[in-house]
Scaffold this motif. Structure first.
Motif, PDB file in Angstrom:
ATOM      1  N   GLY A 398       0.665  -1.247  -0.011  1.00 53.39           N
ATOM      2  CA  GLY A 398      -0.029   0.006  -0.187  1.00 53.39           C
ATOM      3  C   GLY A 398       0.925   1.190   0.054  1.00 53.39           C
ATOM      4  N   ALA A 399       0.010   2.372   0.136  1.00 50.42           N
ATOM      5  CA  ALA A 399       0.838   3.634  -0.030  1.00 50.42           C
ATOM      6  C   ALA A 399       1.606   4.002   1.281  1.00 50.42           C
ATOM      7  CB  ALA A 399      -0.066   4.758  -0.342  1.00 50.42           C
ATOM      8  N   SER A 400       0.989   3.681   2.171  1.00 49.49           N
ATOM      9  CA  SER A 400       1.840   4.432   3.534  1.00 49.49           C
ATOM     10  C   SER A 400       2.666   3.143   4.102  1.00 49.49           C
ATOM     11  CB  SER A 400       0.770   4.697   4.770  1.00 49.49           C
ATOM     12  OG  SER A 400       0.028   3.738   5.279  1.00 49.49           O
ATOM     13  N   GLU A 401       3.527   3.580   5.042  1.00 48.86           N
ATOM     14  CA  GLU A 401       4.499   2.760   5.531  1.00 48.86           C
ATOM     15  C   GLU A 401       3.681   1.871   6.561  1.00 48.86           C
ATOM     16  OE1 GLU A 401       9.078   3.070   6.471  1.00 48.86           O
ATOM     17  OE2 GLU A 401       7.897   4.226   7.767  1.00 48.86           O
ATOM     18  N   ALA A 402       2.925   2.201   7.474  1.00 46.26           N
ATOM     19  CA  ALA A 402       2.195   1.560   8.227  1.00 46.26           C
ATOM     20  C   ALA A 402       1.183   0.298   7.754  1.00 46.26           C
ATOM     21  CB  ALA A 402       1.387   2.526   9.166  1.00 46.26           C
ATOM     22  N   ASP A 403       0.751   1.068   6.487  1.00 42.65           N
ATOM     23  CA  ASP A 403      -0.297   0.255   5.772  1.00 42.65           C
ATOM     24  C   ASP A 403       0.759  -1.070   5.245  1.00 42.65           C
ATOM     25  OD1 ASP A 403      -2.464   1.533   6.312  1.00 42.65           O
ATOM     26  OD2 ASP A 403      -2.273   2.665   4.368  1.00 42.65           O
ATOM     27  N   ARG A 404       1.682  -0.976   4.631  1.00 46.66           N
ATOM     28  CA  ARG A 404       2.584  -1.834   4.102  1.00 46.66           C
ATOM     29  C   ARG A 404       3.046  -3.015   5.115  1.00 46.66           C
ATOM     30  NH1 ARG A 404       5.442   2.532   1.610  1.00 46.66           N
ATOM     31  NH2 ARG A 404       7.150   2.407   2.956  1.00 46.66           N
ATOM     32  N   SER A 405       3.374  -2.471   6.300  1.00 44.75           N
ATOM     33  CA  SER A 405       3.771  -3.226   7.492  1.00 44.75           C
ATOM     34  C   SER A 405       2.733  -4.049   8.174  1.00 44.75           C
ATOM     35  CB  SER A 405       4.266  -2.404   8.561  1.00 44.75           C
ATOM     36  OG  SER A 405       5.520  -1.665   8.304  1.00 44.75           O
ATOM     37  N   ILE A 406       1.407  -3.467   8.045  1.00 44.80           N
ATOM     38  CA  ILE A 406       0.361  -4.107   8.750  1.00 44.80           C
ATOM     39  C   ILE A 406      -0.040  -5.306   7.444  1.00 44.80           C
ATOM     40  CG2 ILE A 406      -2.202  -4.189   9.064  1.00 44.80           C
ATOM     41  CD1 ILE A 406      -0.581  -3.158  11.224  1.00 44.80           C
ATOM     42  N   GLU A 407      -0.210  -4.864   6.283  1.00 44.34           N
ATOM     43  CA  GLU A 407      -0.332  -6.058   5.344  1.00 44.34           C
ATOM     44  C   GLU A 407       0.655  -7.028   5.253  1.00 44.34           C
ATOM     45  OE1 GLU A 407      -1.301  -6.396   0.450  1.00 44.34           O
ATOM     46  OE2 GLU A 407      -1.314  -4.446   1.348  1.00 44.34           O
ATOM     47  N   ALA A 408       1.847  -6.932   5.515  1.00 44.82           N
ATOM     48  CA  ALA A 408       2.887  -7.830   5.296  1.00 44.82           C
ATOM     49  C   ALA A 408       2.860  -8.684   6.552  1.00 44.82           C
ATOM     50  CB  ALA A 408       4.434  -7.183   5.462  1.00 44.82           C
ATOM     51  N   LEU A 409       2.486  -8.171   7.820  1.00 48.48           N
ATOM     52  CA  LEU A 409       2.198  -9.093   9.128  1.00 48.48           C
ATOM     53  C   LEU A 409       1.122 -10.076   8.635  1.00 48.48           C
ATOM     54  CD1 LEU A 409       2.765  -6.522  11.971  1.00 48.48           C
ATOM     55  CD2 LEU A 409       4.141  -8.405  11.302  1.00 48.48           C
ATOM     56  N   GLN A 410       0.050  -9.448   8.115  1.00 49.34           N
ATOM     57  CA  GLN A 410      -1.316 -10.420   8.057  1.00 49.34           C
ATOM     58  C   GLN A 410      -0.922 -11.633   7.082  1.00 49.34           C
ATOM     59  OE1 GLN A 410      -4.068  -7.519   6.273  1.00 49.34           O
ATOM     60  NE2 GLN A 410      -4.658  -6.741   8.120  1.00 49.34           N
ATOM     61  N   GLN A 411       0.070 -11.421   5.899  1.00 49.33           N
ATOM     62  CA  GLN A 411       0.535 -12.565   5.049  1.00 49.33           C
ATOM     63  C   GLN A 411       1.310 -13.323   5.930  1.00 49.33           C
ATOM     64  OE1 GLN A 411       2.399 -10.645   1.653  1.00 49.33           O
ATOM     65  NE2 GLN A 411       0.448  -9.742   0.827  1.00 49.33           N
ATOM     66  N   ILE A 412       2.185 -12.895   6.867  1.00 48.46           N
ATOM     67  CA  ILE A 412       3.025 -13.922   7.447  1.00 48.46           C
ATOM     68  C   ILE A 412       2.235 -14.689   8.372  1.00 48.46           C
ATOM     69  CG2 ILE A 412       4.773 -13.776   9.173  1.00 48.46           C
ATOM     70  CD1 ILE A 412       6.060 -11.522   7.971  1.00 48.46           C
ATOM     71  N   ASP A 413       1.421 -14.085   8.957  1.00 49.92           N
ATOM     72  CA  ASP A 413       0.429 -14.821  10.066  1.00 49.92           C
ATOM     73  C   ASP A 413      -0.488 -15.725   9.302  1.00 49.92           C
ATOM     74  OD1 ASP A 413       1.357 -13.250  12.026  1.00 49.92           O
ATOM     75  OD2 ASP A 413      -0.466 -11.857  12.046  1.00 49.92           O
ATOM     76  N   THR A 414      -0.935 -15.514   8.063  1.00 43.65           N
ATOM     77  CA  THR A 414      -1.749 -16.405   7.345  1.00 43.65           C
ATOM     78  C   THR A 414      -0.991 -17.510   6.833  1.00 43.65           C
ATOM     79  OG1 THR A 414      -3.305 -14.394   6.533  1.00 43.65           O
ATOM     80  CG2 THR A 414      -3.139 -16.770   5.167  1.00 43.65           C
ATOM     81  N   LEU A 415       0.159 -17.208   6.387  1.00 42.73           N
ATOM     82  CA  LEU A 415       1.183 -18.421   6.176  1.00 42.73           C
ATOM     83  C   LEU A 415       1.633 -19.209   7.333  1.00 42.73           C
ATOM     84  CD1 LEU A 415       2.989 -19.850   4.050  1.00 42.73           C
ATOM     85  CD2 LEU A 415       4.859 -17.801   4.568  1.00 42.73           C
ATOM     86  N   TYR A 416       1.920 -18.801   8.307  1.00 45.28           N
ATOM     87  CA  TYR A 416       2.243 -19.606   9.537  1.00 45.28           C
ATOM     88  C   TYR A 416       0.840 -20.332   9.904  1.00 45.28           C
ATOM     89  CZ  TYR A 416       5.098 -20.244  13.617  1.00 45.28           C
ATOM     90  OH  TYR A 416       5.872 -20.756  14.603  1.00 45.28           O
ATOM     91  N   GLN A 417      -0.069 -20.080   9.764  1.00 44.18           N
ATOM     92  CA  GLN A 417      -1.411 -20.820  10.202  1.00 44.18           C
ATOM     93  C   GLN A 417      -1.590 -21.854   9.157  1.00 44.18           C
ATOM     94  OE1 GLN A 417      -4.668 -17.962  10.528  1.00 44.18           O
ATOM     95  NE2 GLN A 417      -3.713 -16.780  12.047  1.00 44.18           N
ATOM     96  N   ARG A 418      -1.068 -21.829   7.907  1.00 45.88           N
ATOM     97  CA  ARG A 418      -1.049 -23.052   6.949  1.00 45.88           C
ATOM     98  C   ARG A 418      -0.235 -24.204   7.042  1.00 45.88           C
ATOM     99  NH1 ARG A 418      -0.645 -20.434   1.412  1.00 45.88           N
ATOM    100  NH2 ARG A 418      -1.122 -22.418   0.825  1.00 45.88           N
ATOM    101  N   GLY A 419       0.723 -23.989   8.003  1.00 51.23           N
ATOM    102  CA  GLY A 419       1.645 -24.952   7.994  1.00 51.23           C
ATOM    103  C   GLY A 419       1.141 -26.156   9.204  1.00 51.23           C
TER     104      GLY A 419
END
Length: 639
Positions: A398-419
């Motif tokens: 996304g545009a803002s730094e905070a948005d980028r970080s939040i989205e990246a965390l969501q992707q990491i969490d989703t991936l972790y839950q699929r293990g």
């Protein structure tokens, strides 16, 4: 005496067959000797076997004769492109000549769709197809050296003797490959086809036992080919990694790992790796780079990985389109290999905060992997390292730094839950290997989370914080604690975290941030973790000193210079904390490197945790871990 017309026709027909061209078209064009095989030896020596063609107008009997001659000579041919080691995949024997295999890849140079070479290839008809294949050489876009030019051995006999001097012995293979297979490979699976490699390893051991690899005066053609030498370099690379993870005392371990790596490099030169890369050669380069990195030479590993990636791109390993004509089992191997290269580049980029050079667009993701909820450790790590590259390319978020970080965390969490269950919760671990995989993934994922949250750590508590920033700071604290705990648990079960550069980097950077960050430096739990981490490294140093006879000046030598600097800073900070809380004659004393050897050059107050400089913890960490290793101010001087 009258002769019948039938007899005249028979004689003329025989004469006409004798006048049929016996040489291939390139040899006839150059007026050089041709042995009649396809491809002939002359074309093979000139490195253009793919254009060795015969006129299709020749009679069927002549073609059958040439085919029989070629079959009779194929077993004794000396060409590297005609001989395969024993134990090869059965699919290779049935692969048509029009489909490229492992060996044929040596003749293939990848070019993008818009390049002149690709345009000519796509538009070539049957009559000018050979011209289109040759255009790479005509335009100077293809290598021509069949032998590595930067080494002494030139003749086949010299090359054979040089190869025998670096061959791994039976005892070396049996001892150190086991360490690689059991300890190193599960957490960094660089070999794309372990089953095939082990089968080839048995072939090598059998050949070594029968004496095929002992006589310096008699060349064993099967083992003198580029492909076989490339495989030997890969075997030596695995032994170098195995020696690094072995239980031998440090001085001997370092000497053995370095010796195996040196022999592997020599075999790579004999295989002409820079001019004729192959899949085995690329794998050997990746393993060697990772071993150099684990020895603490991360800058050299970074530069070496760049060369490896370029060679892989030369073969077209970075794109699925270039492998469309390869056999399916080779394509699967190539895809795994490129994913492994992405893995290596991603971790180094995250540690150094340097731009990656690998690409992800060339290979499409397997749809089944996108839907599955039981991903293995390797599969989760491959996805996690892909996310790591996305983190290093923030423009895709996304545009803002905070948005980028939040989205990246969501992707990491989703991936972790699929293990798989044992990867998510340690209570689900049953086997020893499951415990190790859980802890390894916890370290890597925690490190990625901490990198994502570092922008939020740069803000001071005195500044007004947004809700998202507070969330990121809380996740940052949790990730630093999780990484330190996982390391402590992991090193109690295995030597892997203490011998793997990326894991050492993770725990030292995490612990150091806990020590200097305003939100954690006074936390008793965080301080306890810091002390335990230092105790682990101190006891490791003391053990190396006791077992290997190392003096104090060599303590911590197995760490990289940056990690030693981080450890020294952490010890100094804890010393100062202890000085403030205990009497002067009861200060904490731990085994370790003298902080003064790295403290010079830093400003006053740099090590003062009670009154740190006006800088963010991330900048403070970077200043410790990324002190320039070279003095570029001296570039203007010749001597």
């Amino acid at each position: 005496m009258s002769v019948s017309h039938d007899e005249v026709d028979r004689v003329l027909r025989l004469k006409r067959q004798e006048r049929e061209p016996k040489a291939c078209y390139p040899c006839r064009k150059r007026k050089v000797k041709c042995d009649g095989t396809q491809p002939c030896r002359t074309c093979q020596k000139r490195n253009h076997s793919h254009i060795c063609t015969f006129d299709e107008s020749r009679g069927p009997r002549r073609r059958e004769g040439l085919q029989a001659r070629a079959n009779a000579q194929s077993a004794a041919s000396v060409s590297p492109r005609r001989i395969q080691p024993e134990g090869r995949n059965p699919a290779e024997t049935s692969t048509p000549a029009s489909i490229r295999s492992d060996d044929a890849a040596k003749n293939y140079v990848y070019s993008g769709d818009n390049s002149l070479v690709s345009i000519l290839r796509s538009r070539a008809s049957d009559s000018n197809e050979s011209m289109a294949r040759e255009v790479g050489s005509v335009l100077g876009l293809q290598n021509t050296f069949s032998i590595y030019p930067f080494m002494d051995p030139k003749t086949p006999h010299e090359r054979w003797k040089s190869l025998l001097s670096v061959l791994p012995q039976r005892t070396e293979v049996l001892k150190f490959f086991h360490y690689y297979r059991v300890t190193a490979y599960p957490f960094n699976p660089i070999l794309a086809d372990m089953d095939r490699f082990e089968s080839d390893l048995c072939t090598y051991l059998n050949a070594h036992a029968t004496g095929e690899l002992r006589n310096q005066d008699k060349i064993t053609e099967k083992w003198a080919t580029d492909k076989s030498v490339g495989h030997i370099s890969l075997l030596l690379a695995t032994l170098a990694a195995g020696a690094h993870y072995s239980d031998i005392e440090y001085p001997q371990r370092l000497e053995l790992a370095t010796d195996f790596a040196r022999r592997s490099f020599h075999a790579l030169r004999l295989a002409n790796f820079l001019f004729r890369p192959s899949l085995d050669i690329i794998q050997a380069l990746v393993i060697l780079g990772n071993t150099i990195q684990n020895m603490g030479q991360s800058d050299a590993a970074w530069a070496f990985l760049g060369t490896t990636i370029r060679l892989a791109q030369t073969m077209g390993l970075h794109t699925e389109r270039s492998t469309i004509h390869w056999p399916e089992y080779v394509r699967a191997k190539v895809k795994k290999l490129w994913s492994t290269i992405v893995w290596q580049d991603s971790l180094l980029c995250l540690c150094y905060d340097r731009p990656p050079i690998v690409t992800l667009a060339g290979w499409s993701l397997d749809n089944s992997l996108l839907q599955r909820q039981d991903l293995s450790y390797r599969e989760v790590m491959h996805f996690l390292t892909r996310l790591g590259l996305d983190i290093m390319r923030p423009e895709i978020f996304g545009a803002s730094e905070a948005d980028r970080s939040i989205e990246a965390l969501q992707q990491i969490d989703t991936l972790y839950q699929r293990g798989k269950p044992h990867l998510q919760v340690r209570e689900n671990c049953i086997t020893f290997q499951e415990h190790l995989e859980h802890l390894a993934l916890k370290m890597h994922s925690s490190f990625c989370v901490s990198v994502v949250c570092r922008p939020a750590m740069k803000q001071s508590q005195t500044q007004p914080l947004l809700m998202r920033t507070e969330i990121l700071r809380a996740r940052a604290k949790g990730s630093l604690i999780d990484a330190s705990r996982a390391f402590l648990d992991f090193q109690a079960l295995s030597v892997v975290p203490l011998r793997s550069w990326s894991m050492v980097h993770t725990v030292l950077s995490s612990t150091l941030l806990l020590c200097i960050w305003e939100e954690t430096r006074n936390d008793p739990e965080c301080r306890d973790l810091q002390q335990k981490v230092i105790d682990v490294f101190s006891s490791a140093d003391s053990k190396e000193s006791d077992e290997g006879g190392l003096g104090s000046e060599n303590e911590g030598h197995w760490l990289s210079a940056r990690h030693i600097r981080a450890l020294v800073t952490l010890r100094s900070a804890l010393d100062r904390q202890q000085d403030m809380s205990v009497p002067e004659n009861e200060t904490w004393t731990g085994a370790g490197v003298n902080p003064a050897q790295f403290a010079s050059g830093y400003p006053d107050g740099f090590f003062d945790v009670a009154n740190p400089l006006d800088t963010s913890p991330v900048s403070y960490l970077d200043s410790i871990m990324n002190v320039p290793m070279f003095d570029f101010t001296q570039e203007i001087d010749f001597l």
